[in-house]
Write an enzyme that holds these catalytic residues in place. Structure first.
Site, PDB file in Angstrom:
ATOM      1  N   LYS A   7       6.487  -6.994   0.375  1.00 52.58           N
ATOM      2  CA  LYS A   7       7.604  -6.051   0.432  1.00 52.58           C
ATOM      3  C   LYS A   7       8.076  -5.816   1.876  1.00 52.58           C
ATOM      4  O   LYS A   7       9.271  -5.828   2.141  1.00 52.58           O
ATOM      5  CB  LYS A   7       7.205  -4.688  -0.173  1.00 52.58           C
ATOM      6  CG  LYS A   7       6.892  -4.729  -1.661  1.00 52.58           C
ATOM      7  CD  LYS A   7       6.753  -3.331  -2.245  1.00 52.58           C
ATOM      8  CE  LYS A   7       5.642  -2.503  -1.631  1.00 52.58           C
ATOM      9  NZ  LYS A   7       4.276  -3.026  -1.843  1.00 52.58           N
ATOM     10  N   ARG A  24       6.362   5.142  -6.334  1.00 53.43           N
ATOM     11  CA  ARG A  24       5.118   4.496  -6.744  1.00 53.43           C
ATOM     12  C   ARG A  24       4.540   5.130  -8.004  1.00 53.43           C
ATOM     13  O   ARG A  24       3.512   4.687  -8.483  1.00 53.43           O
ATOM     14  CB  ARG A  24       4.094   4.635  -5.624  1.00 53.43           C
ATOM     15  CG  ARG A  24       3.851   3.347  -4.825  1.00 53.43           C
ATOM     16  CD  ARG A  24       2.891   3.721  -3.719  1.00 53.43           C
ATOM     17  NE  ARG A  24       2.136   2.648  -3.174  1.00 53.43           N
ATOM     18  CZ  ARG A  24       2.393   2.080  -2.001  1.00 53.43           C
ATOM     19  NH1 ARG A  24       3.442   2.409  -1.298  1.00 53.43           N
ATOM     20  NH2 ARG A  24       1.576   1.166  -1.525  1.00 53.43           N
ATOM     21  N   ARG A  63      -4.606 -10.460   6.166  1.00 58.38           N
ATOM     22  CA  ARG A  63      -3.472  -9.901   6.914  1.00 58.38           C
ATOM     23  C   ARG A  63      -3.967  -9.253   8.210  1.00 58.38           C
ATOM     24  O   ARG A  63      -4.980  -8.574   8.234  1.00 58.38           O
ATOM     25  CB  ARG A  63      -2.767  -8.854   6.051  1.00 58.38           C
ATOM     26  CG  ARG A  63      -1.610  -8.170   6.735  1.00 58.38           C
ATOM     27  CD  ARG A  63      -0.674  -7.519   5.756  1.00 58.38           C
ATOM     28  NE  ARG A  63      -1.222  -6.328   5.140  1.00 58.38           N
ATOM     29  CZ  ARG A  63      -0.530  -5.569   4.288  1.00 58.38           C
ATOM     30  NH1 ARG A  63       0.690  -5.907   3.940  1.00 58.38           N
ATOM     31  NH2 ARG A  63      -1.079  -4.494   3.754  1.00 58.38           N
ATOM     32  N   ARG A  96      -5.629  -3.672   8.994  1.00 55.09           N
ATOM     33  CA  ARG A  96      -5.418  -2.324   8.481  1.00 55.09           C
ATOM     34  C   ARG A  96      -6.693  -1.846   7.806  1.00 55.09           C
ATOM     35  O   ARG A  96      -7.353  -2.608   7.111  1.00 55.09           O
ATOM     36  CB  ARG A  96      -4.267  -2.329   7.462  1.00 55.09           C
ATOM     37  CG  ARG A  96      -2.916  -2.126   8.104  1.00 55.09           C
ATOM     38  CD  ARG A  96      -1.790  -2.297   7.121  1.00 55.09           C
ATOM     39  NE  ARG A  96      -1.930  -1.556   5.877  1.00 55.09           N
ATOM     40  CZ  ARG A  96      -0.965  -1.466   4.958  1.00 55.09           C
ATOM     41  NH1 ARG A  96       0.198  -2.066   5.162  1.00 55.09           N
ATOM     42  NH2 ARG A  96      -1.150  -0.793   3.849  1.00 55.09           N
ATOM     43  N   ARG A 131      -6.641  -0.417  -4.456  1.00 56.12           N
ATOM     44  CA  ARG A 131      -5.184  -0.251  -4.401  1.00 56.12           C
ATOM     45  C   ARG A 131      -4.507  -0.997  -5.551  1.00 56.12           C
ATOM     46  O   ARG A 131      -3.506  -0.535  -6.105  1.00 56.12           O
ATOM     47  CB  ARG A 131      -4.650  -0.741  -3.055  1.00 56.12           C
ATOM     48  CG  ARG A 131      -5.022   0.195  -1.907  1.00 56.12           C
ATOM     49  CD  ARG A 131      -4.887  -0.475  -0.556  1.00 56.12           C
ATOM     50  NE  ARG A 131      -3.527  -0.826  -0.222  1.00 56.12           N
ATOM     51  CZ  ARG A 131      -3.204  -1.757   0.670  1.00 56.12           C
ATOM     52  NH1 ARG A 131      -4.141  -2.449   1.289  1.00 56.12           N
ATOM     53  NH2 ARG A 131      -1.949  -2.004   0.928  1.00 56.12           N
TER      54      ARG A 131
HETATM   55  P1  AMP Z   1       1.783   0.707   1.927  1.00 55.63           P
HETATM   56  O1  AMP Z   1       1.897   0.390   3.368  1.00 55.63           O
HETATM   57  O2  AMP Z   1       3.111   0.843   1.234  1.00 55.63           O
HETATM   58  O3  AMP Z   1       0.840  -0.225   1.190  1.00 55.63           O
HETATM   59  O4  AMP Z   1       1.126   2.177   1.822  1.00 55.63           O
HETATM   60  C1  AMP Z   1      -0.152   2.437   2.371  1.00 55.63           C
HETATM   61  C2  AMP Z   1      -0.734   3.710   1.745  1.00 55.63           C
HETATM   62  O5  AMP Z   1       0.130   4.827   2.006  1.00 55.63           O
HETATM   63  C3  AMP Z   1      -0.878   3.667   0.232  1.00 55.63           C
HETATM   64  O6  AMP Z   1      -2.070   3.017  -0.195  1.00 55.63           O
HETATM   65  C4  AMP Z   1      -0.889   5.181  -0.084  1.00 55.63           C
HETATM   66  O7  AMP Z   1      -2.123   5.778   0.246  1.00 55.63           O
HETATM   67  C5  AMP Z   1       0.148   5.711   0.901  1.00 55.63           C
HETATM   68  N1  AMP Z   1       1.506   5.664   0.310  1.00 55.63           N
HETATM   69  C6  AMP Z   1       2.572   4.948   0.734  1.00 55.63           C
HETATM   70  N2  AMP Z   1       3.641   5.141  -0.041  1.00 55.63           N
HETATM   71  C7  AMP Z   1       3.244   6.018  -1.012  1.00 55.63           C
HETATM   72  C8  AMP Z   1       3.898   6.600  -2.141  1.00 55.63           C
HETATM   73  N3  AMP Z   1       5.175   6.315  -2.449  1.00 55.63           N
HETATM   74  N4  AMP Z   1       3.167   7.435  -2.916  1.00 55.63           N
HETATM   75  C9  AMP Z   1       1.890   7.745  -2.627  1.00 55.63           C
HETATM   76  N5  AMP Z   1       1.209   7.212  -1.596  1.00 55.63           N
HETATM   77  C10 AMP Z   1       1.879   6.356  -0.786  1.00 55.63           C
END
Ligand code: AMP
Length: 224
Positions: free
Chosen positions: A18, A91, A130, A162, A173
């Protein structure tokens, strides 16, 4: 509709690409990239109250509570002019419904929901390889390694993994995605502004598929 007014959502499980695709699409259509994950990481790095509030959820690979995320996204959208692409939001069904309410209240609508489809076993391989740099560059040890091991090609800073890209957290996740986020595919598919692209294709082919869908929107001028 002008391309710079587009309102897009990019859906996909962690590691579906994404972030990579969002950057390309936003550049191409002149719209703002809004990634909730990037936003939370930046808040964490800056040591803000919000950053501290979300840090533990992120580390554990679980979702930040809807109320917190919805408020952050609404305030970010309020501050934006022109079109945008949401990456990592919504999400959950609650977040999707809250976004619908926000758009209705502001006389807006989503133009398109783009989904990247991926198989879970491919994701674990992708995400555990990654590496990223604090400058924003993202590498993959398998498909896009840096020229020198462990060092960013662009700024020579050391690359980091990360905290939530370890295998155990990636699996967590993915489970969270299956349970809470994958129902959004049906939600948006039934809304009629939905298109899905195979996220396991080479990056440029995925981009082509996504752009073809956006360009097919009535009146959306295609920039090449
Ligand atoms: P990402 O970089 O999009 O994979 O997000 C990393 C982490 O941020 C996720 O595993 C969640 O803990 C938190 N996070 C990001 N976006 C959301 C969302 N829309 N709702 C809830 N938690 C989020």
């Amino acid at each position: 509709m002008s391309a710079t007014e587009l309102r897009l959502v990019l859906l996909g499980c962690p590691g579906a690409g994404k972030g990579t695709q969002a950057k390309v699409l936003c550049e191409r259509y002149g719209i703002t990239h809004l990634s909730t994950g990037d936003c939370f990481r930046a808040e964490g790095a800056a040591g803000t109250a919000l950053g501290k509030k979300v840090a533990d959820y992120m580390k554990r690979g679980v979702l930040v509570p809807d109320a917190v995320v919805n408020e952050v996204v609404a305030s970010k959208l309020d501050a934006l002019k022109g079109g945008w692409l949401l990456d990592g939001f919504p999400r959950t069904l609650d977040q999707a419904q809250e976004l619908d309410r926000y758009l209705r209240a502001n006389g807006q609508k989503l133009d398109l929901v783009l989904a990247l489809a991926m198989k879970p076993e491919e994701i674990v391989r992708r995400l555990t390889s990654r590496r990223s740099c604090s400058c924003g560059e993202v590498y993959n040890l398998l498909s896009r390694p840096p020229r020198a091991e462990g060092v960013c090609d662009k700024c020579a800073k050391p690359l980091l993994q990360r905290e939530d890209d370890t295998e155990a957290t990636v699996r967590k996740r993915l489970m969270v995605y299956e349970d809470l986020t994958s129902p959004l595919v049906a939600y948006y598919r039934s809304g009629g502004v939905f298109t899905e692209v195979d996220g396991s294709l080479p990056v440029s082919d995925v981009t082509k598929g996504l752009c073809a869908a956006v360009d097919a929107l009535a009146g959306s001028p295609s920039k090449s």
